[in-house]
Write an enzyme that holds these catalytic residues in place. Structure first.
Site, short mmCIF file in Angstrom:
data_model
loop_
_atom_site.label_atom_id
_atom_site.label_comp_id
_atom_site.label_asym_id
_atom_site.label_seq_id
_atom_site.Cartn_x
_atom_site.Cartn_y
_atom_site.Cartn_z
N LYS A 202 0.86 -1.19 0.00
CA LYS A 202 0.00 0.00 0.00
C LYS A 202 0.89 1.23 0.00
O LYS A 202 1.64 1.47 0.94
CB LYS A 202 -0.92 0.00 1.22
CG LYS A 202 -1.84 1.21 1.27
CD LYS A 202 -2.72 1.17 2.51
CE LYS A 202 -3.62 2.39 2.59
NZ LYS A 202 -4.47 2.38 3.81
N LYS B 41 -2.06 -1.63 -3.80
CA LYS B 41 -2.93 -0.46 -3.79
C LYS B 41 -2.09 0.80 -3.86
O LYS B 41 -1.14 0.95 -3.09
CB LYS B 41 -3.76 -0.46 -2.48
CG LYS B 41 -4.69 0.74 -2.33
CD LYS B 41 -5.36 0.74 -0.97
CE LYS B 41 -6.28 1.94 -0.83
NZ LYS B 41 -6.87 2.04 0.51
#
Length: 324
Positions: free
Chosen positions: A192, A245
């Site tokens: 992330k 992400k």
């Protein structure tokens, strides 16, 4: 001479030669749940995406059923925030009540709960702060574990910790197992990145930090090797699924991981990616076909499942035969 055009002559042969296809079963729809009554309110920066109070949640669930989308990930926006994010693990918290409602409404739904603290803390950071206003990694882990167990008690199928604390997968796995929830899966937000593509989400979830940024725990978007280390660490700690992400600018991370691991990979087609395309479509700069093209690229790169605000639109398009 190579004649590639022979196999592109018409829609029939192009469809026969198609190497990558989207399936509705691979799509996960994010839902934003808010406190209150009779609320279905469009999020200003995310056209066609809404805040729902629990008493109107059935409206989007019916829409999902009609489209054949049965996987969702929940984000809660509480009425009360404090320094420790206590509403995140409250038995009557907004997400806990939403889980129970969805499971009672239709048992076919597979419900994933985002495990983080930023929506619940008064300071907007993803963990417990120390005396220097830094996020204390090890003090945060027990709180994340409490959130995961509270979701499991409400009936969750999978937890997805998005906080990016070191050791969080191991902590959650141990807490869930100790509480008797060995069948609750964990999807790690493994790679992330500290991305500007999260802007609309922070409005939607009311989760922007009150000071500083999240670069001490989210990843530097310059780093690809570090992403692979994070992914492997989450797998070693017990993640059932790993995530990259955002999606569009990070498909190289997905493709590289796919070559080396056998754990399923999810990508999150985040709010900024969604809003960017929607604004371009509304402005007449691109056709709606760009949605299918963009999400298909995630599958082509190696994603096994995709969290996307386009899920319902794509489901309808898939039913119509996709883009020929």
């Amino acid at each position: 001479m190579y004649r590639g055009r022979r196999l592109r002559k018409n829609p029939v042969i192009r469809n026969m030669m198609k190497e990558t296809r989207l399936d509705k079963s691979e799509l996960i729809y994010p839902l934003f749940i808010v406190e209150g009554d009779n609320i279905k309110e469009e999020i200003a920066s995310m056209p066609n995406v809404y805040h729902y109070s629990i008493d109107r949640l059935h409206e989007v669930l019916d829409e999902m059923i009609s489209c054949g989308i049965f996987s969702c990930i929940l984000f809660g926006i509480p009425a009360h925030k404090d320094e420790t994010g206590s509403q995140a693990y409250a038995s009557d918290g907004i997400v806990q009540r939403a889980i129970r409602f969805i499971k009672a409404y239709d048992e076919r739904f597979y419900v994933i709960g985002d495990v983080c603290m930023c929506e619940y803390t008064s300071h907007g950071h993803c963990g417990i702060l120390d005396e220097h206003h830094d996020v204390d990694n090890d003090a945060t882990l027990p709180v994340l574990s409490k959130i995961a167990v509270s979701y499991a008690l409400a009936g969750i199928d999978m937890v997805a910790p998005s906080d990016m604390m070191d050791g969080h997968i191991k902590a959650l796995r141990e807490a869930l197992d100790e509480a008797g929830f060995t069948n609750v899966a964990i999807m790690g937000y493994s790679a992330k990145f500290a991305s500007s593509y999260y802007g609309p989400f922070r409005e939607a979830a009311d989760s922007a930090p009150c000071f500083g940024d999240r670069k001490s725990y989210q990843m530097d978007y310059a780093n690809g090797q570090e992403a692979q280390r994070e992914i492997l660490a989450d797998i070693e700690e017990g993640a059932d699924i790993v995530m990259v992400k955002p999606a569009l600018c990070y498909l190289d991370i997905v493709a590289r991981a796919k070559e080396h691991i056998h754990t399923p990979i999810c990508v999150y087609n985040v709010s900024g990616e969604y809003s960017m395309l929607m604004q371009a479509i509304y402005a007449g700069l691109m056709k709606e076909d760009v949605i299918y093209e963009s999400v298909l690229s995630m599958k082509r790169a190696g994603a096994d499942m995709i969290i996307t605000y386009f899920a319902l639109y794509l489901a309808q398009l898939i039913d119509e035969g996709g883009i020929q």
